[in-house]
Write a protein that holds these residues in place. Structure first.
Motif, PDB file in Angstrom:
ATOM      1  N   ARG A   1      96.388  38.569  48.884  1.00  0.00           N
ATOM      2  CA  ARG A   1      96.202  38.894  50.296  1.00  0.00           C
ATOM      3  C   ARG A   1      95.047  38.080  50.876  1.00  0.00           C
ATOM      4  O   ARG A   1      94.044  37.837  50.207  1.00  0.00           O
ATOM      5  CB  ARG A   1      95.907  40.390  50.467  1.00  0.00           C
ATOM      6  CG  ARG A   1      97.087  41.299  50.197  1.00  0.00           C
ATOM      7  CD  ARG A   1      96.661  42.759  50.251  1.00  0.00           C
ATOM      8  NE  ARG A   1      95.959  43.073  51.484  1.00  0.00           N
ATOM      9  CZ  ARG A   1      96.539  43.359  52.640  1.00  0.00           C
ATOM     10  NH1 ARG A   1      97.867  43.371  52.723  1.00  0.00           N
ATOM     11  NH2 ARG A   1      95.814  43.652  53.708  1.00  0.00           N
ATOM     12  N   ALA A   2      95.197  37.670  52.132  1.00  0.00           N
ATOM     13  CA  ALA A   2      94.132  36.906  52.778  1.00  0.00           C
ATOM     14  C   ALA A   2      92.860  37.727  52.886  1.00  0.00           C
ATOM     15  O   ALA A   2      91.746  37.198  52.757  1.00  0.00           O
ATOM     16  CB  ALA A   2      94.595  36.449  54.156  1.00  0.00           C
ATOM     17  N   THR A   3      93.011  39.034  53.121  1.00  0.00           N
ATOM     18  CA  THR A   3      91.865  39.939  53.208  1.00  0.00           C
ATOM     19  C   THR A   3      92.014  41.019  52.142  1.00  0.00           C
ATOM     20  O   THR A   3      92.920  41.857  52.241  1.00  0.00           O
ATOM     21  CB  THR A   3      91.768  40.596  54.593  1.00  0.00           C
ATOM     22  OG1 THR A   3      91.690  39.574  55.594  1.00  0.00           O
ATOM     23  CG2 THR A   3      90.539  41.494  54.684  1.00  0.00           C
ATOM     24  N   PRO A   4      91.175  41.015  51.105  1.00  0.00           N
ATOM     25  CA  PRO A   4      91.297  42.047  50.061  1.00  0.00           C
ATOM     26  C   PRO A   4      91.067  43.439  50.628  1.00  0.00           C
ATOM     27  O   PRO A   4      90.353  43.633  51.614  1.00  0.00           O
ATOM     28  CB  PRO A   4      90.180  41.664  49.069  1.00  0.00           C
ATOM     29  CG  PRO A   4      89.894  40.239  49.346  1.00  0.00           C
ATOM     30  CD  PRO A   4      90.109  40.046  50.813  1.00  0.00           C
ATOM     31  N   ARG A   5      91.692  44.424  49.999  1.00  0.00           N
ATOM     32  CA  ARG A   5      91.464  45.820  50.371  1.00  0.00           C
ATOM     33  C   ARG A   5      90.167  46.306  49.733  1.00  0.00           C
ATOM     34  O   ARG A   5      89.841  45.942  48.605  1.00  0.00           O
ATOM     35  CB  ARG A   5      92.627  46.695  49.893  1.00  0.00           C
ATOM     36  CG  ARG A   5      93.927  46.496  50.671  1.00  0.00           C
ATOM     37  CD  ARG A   5      94.984  47.506  50.209  1.00  0.00           C
ATOM     38  NE  ARG A   5      96.165  47.446  51.052  1.00  0.00           N
ATOM     39  CZ  ARG A   5      97.197  46.638  50.843  1.00  0.00           C
ATOM     40  NH1 ARG A   5      97.176  45.823  49.783  1.00  0.00           N
ATOM     41  NH2 ARG A   5      98.228  46.640  51.662  1.00  0.00           N
ATOM     42  N   ALA A   6      89.462  47.155  50.461  1.00  0.00           N
ATOM     43  CA  ALA A   6      88.231  47.728  49.924  1.00  0.00           C
ATOM     44  C   ALA A   6      88.523  48.803  48.890  1.00  0.00           C
ATOM     45  O   ALA A   6      87.677  49.110  48.043  1.00  0.00           O
ATOM     46  CB  ALA A   6      87.384  48.311  51.058  1.00  0.00           C
TER      47      ALA A   6
ATOM     48  N   GLU B   1      90.352  53.123  40.565  1.00  0.00           N
ATOM     49  CA  GLU B   1      90.113  52.774  41.961  1.00  0.00           C
ATOM     50  C   GLU B   1      89.129  51.619  42.043  1.00  0.00           C
ATOM     51  O   GLU B   1      88.079  51.628  41.405  1.00  0.00           O
ATOM     52  CB  GLU B   1      89.559  53.986  42.708  1.00  0.00           C
ATOM     53  CG  GLU B   1      89.283  53.723  44.174  1.00  0.00           C
ATOM     54  CD  GLU B   1      88.664  54.917  44.863  1.00  0.00           C
ATOM     55  OE1 GLU B   1      87.631  54.733  45.546  1.00  0.00           O
ATOM     56  OE2 GLU B   1      89.200  56.027  44.706  1.00  0.00           O
ATOM     57  N   SER B   2      89.468  50.613  42.840  1.00  0.00           N
ATOM     58  CA  SER B   2      88.598  49.454  42.978  1.00  0.00           C
ATOM     59  C   SER B   2      89.057  48.633  44.167  1.00  0.00           C
ATOM     60  O   SER B   2      90.174  48.805  44.668  1.00  0.00           O
ATOM     61  CB  SER B   2      88.648  48.598  41.702  1.00  0.00           C
ATOM     62  OG  SER B   2      89.939  48.041  41.533  1.00  0.00           O
ATOM     63  N   PRO B   3      88.214  47.714  44.656  1.00  0.00           N
ATOM     64  CA  PRO B   3      88.687  46.751  45.651  1.00  0.00           C
ATOM     65  C   PRO B   3      89.595  45.735  44.992  1.00  0.00           C
ATOM     66  O   PRO B   3      89.580  45.570  43.770  1.00  0.00           O
ATOM     67  CB  PRO B   3      87.380  46.115  46.151  1.00  0.00           C
ATOM     68  CG  PRO B   3      86.429  46.267  45.014  1.00  0.00           C
ATOM     69  CD  PRO B   3      86.788  47.559  44.335  1.00  0.00           C
TER      70      PRO B   3
END
Length: 542
Positions: A151-156, A176-178
């Motif tokens: 993804r262009a913008t990683p999820r937090a 759970e992690s970014p």
């Protein structure tokens, strides 16, 4: 980065990176070296395979030229046995395919969502390597049509059990992690469970297949709890109760070896010399757990008489109680009697101190160690007010003679000098950037922690050939100076990740790691290329 034959590059003074040029070649090298290691023909503390490389930690890794000379013979002799060893039982992972990126993956591949699921479940995968987080396995061998970019913008925040795609790999987030992988589904299978004898469900060389299921089952991560409280009547009673835990007081020992195959790094104390000295002062065996004090002070009440020792960064301390008041000696074993209180202030110079307890700090070991890994979330939780500390057992010997304190620890405004060995990825940077690493001074940023010291200065830029290149994940070592896209280096400390995806321009000499771990925010750092000449570690600004 493709090469006709593996090349071997130094990764500091204690490790070597074997650049294999492709995933298949890296897997062959890793399997062959594993066989040679079992036969006693090759020596290493750890082998860390990655997308195109194998990192050799310790042992033969201290001699990259020696590895390069013996590698062809080891590969030829071990090839057949290595291939046979790589095969393992197939692990089936049930997946509910309803991930938030399934529609986007279908669009990227020009398929329907049903076709994406069909191709993902039709393939047989192999665990190529582990890293990023404990239990996170990079699975190779999937359908090439499913190779999609991150993804262009990683999820937090990505939920545990999320099944994702990135490039040629599939993977399952163990906790759970970014992250920036394309999430296509979720599984209830636990990839990492500390209650199991082998916490990681997937190890390098294993085989995996995904199966589609209709029902989605949630899984929940468990929090590591502090093992200091005495709940076993057959174990020694508590001797200390925490009154002030400071900003980060951790149980630490020499760390975990042999767990790299599960994606777990060594961790352990950040100041190894001070740790060894403190244990010797109180008569403990090497490897006994102790307390590592970070920012702020520390205070504890004695519930029984105990012998302690304080090393590392010097702290002003007092003992108060029914027997009066006295100062705490640094680098000398001292007695804290039942009913007395120990109070330590923040470090005057440097950052971290070791407080050793005669008999060692007790608690349950995980993967052979009682140390806290702050990045992976493994081991006992940081101490809090009210925690009770008990000894692990009897001491090994008499208390030791006083040890002199280290006079060269830096404080804010001082300039600390660290020796570095260039590589393994200094060739990703232009000549000006490599020169700038050692000619300018760097400032330690407040965001620094046990994972790494974040440095600020004039950015280090890549050369034109690597300006937009993406480095396949590869093993990184303690002391690595990893350079992210903003050009501001991060100096990896004890809790660094096992693998990383940014180039390492240089590695701090192993003998200077302890000084690096004592760099407080605001300290200035200068790097110098390693030579055999003596050097001054700390300068005080006038």
């Amino acid at each position: 980065m493709t090469t006709d034959r593996p090349s071997v590059k130094p990764a500091g003074t204690t490790a070597a990176l074997i650049d294999c040029g492709s995933l298949d070649a890296a897997l062959d090298v890793f399997a062959a070296l594993s066989v040679a290691r079992e036969r006693g023909e090759f020596h290493a503390d750890e082998l860390v395979p990655a997308a195109q490389t194998v990192l050799v930690l310790g042992g033969d890794g201290r001699n990259p030229r020696g590895i390069a000379a013996k590698l062809p013979a080891l590969l030829a002799a071990s090839h057949a046995a290595a291939r046979a060893q790589a095969a393992g039982p197939e692990v089936n992972i049930p997946v509910h395919y309803s991930g938030p990126d399934l529609t986007e993956v279908a669009a990227l591949t020009g398929m329907s969502e049903e076709a994406v699921v069909a191709r993902h479940t039709a393939a047989s995968y192999a665990v190529a390597f582990t890293g990023f987080a404990p239990g996170f396995a990079y699975l190779s061998g999937g359908d090439p049509a499913l190779a999609v970019p991150r993804r262009a913008t990683p999820r937090a925040r990505i939920e545990p059990g999320s099944v994702g795609l990135a490039g040629e790999f599939s993977g399952v987030y163990p906790r759970e992690s970014p992250g920036g992988w394309q999430i296509i589904g979720s599984t209830s299978a636990r990839m990492w469970d500390t209650e199991r004898e082998q916490p990681a469900a997937l190890l390098a060389g294993g085989l995996v297949r995904f199966t589609a299921v209709r029902e989605k089952t949630e899984i929940h991560a468990t929090r590591a709890t502090a093992p200091q409280r005495n709940t076993d009547p057959d174990r020694p009673g508590a001797v200390l109760r925490v009154v002030d835990a400071g900003l980060q007081t951790l149980v630490q020992d020499a760390g975990r070896l042999g767990a790299a195959g599960m994606g777990v790094g060594r961790a352990g104390t950040a100041i190894r010399g001070a740790y060894r000295t403190a244990n010797a002062l109180v008569g403990n065996a090497p490897g006994a757990a102790a307390l590592e004090l970070g920012h702020g002070g520390f205070a504890a009440d004695a519930l029984a008489t105990v012998v302690l020792a304080l090393t590392g960064a010097v702290r002003q301390g007092r003992i108060t109680g029914p027997f009066g008041s006295r100062n705490v000696a640094h680098g000398t074993p001292f007695r804290l009697s039942d009913g007395e209180r120990l109070t330590l202030g923040p470090a005057g110079r440097g950052l971290r101190s070791i407080l050793a307890l005669r008999g060692g700090v007790g608690g349950d070991a995980f993967l052979g160690s009682r140390s806290r890994d702050t990045l992976a979330g493994l081991g006992p939780a940081p101490l809090t007010v009210g925690d009770e500390i008990r000894p692990a057992g009897a001491a090994a010997s008499a208390v030791g003679a006083p040890a002199p304190q280290d006079p060269d620890l830096p404080s804010e405004g001082d300039v600390a000098t660290l020796r570095v060995v260039l590589g393994p990825r200094d060739d990703w940077f232009d000549a000006d950037a490599v020169a700038r690493l050692t000619t300018q001074q760097w400032t330690v940023a407040p965001q620094s922690d046990r994972v790494g010291v974040r440095l600020t200065g004039e950015p280090l830029r890549r050369d034109a050939a690597h300006a937009d290149a993406e480095l396949p994940s590869e093993g990184v070592v303690l002391g690595s100076l990893q350079v992210p896209p903003d050009g501001q280096p991060v100096l990896f400390l004890a809790d660094h990740p096992l693998t990383g995806g940014y180039p390492v321009i240089a590695v701090v000499h192993d003998d200077d790691i302890e000084l690096a771990a004592q760099l407080a925010p605001g300290t200035t750092v200068r790097f110098t290329l390693f030579t055999d000449q003596p050097h001054t570690r700390t300068e005080t600004r006038q």
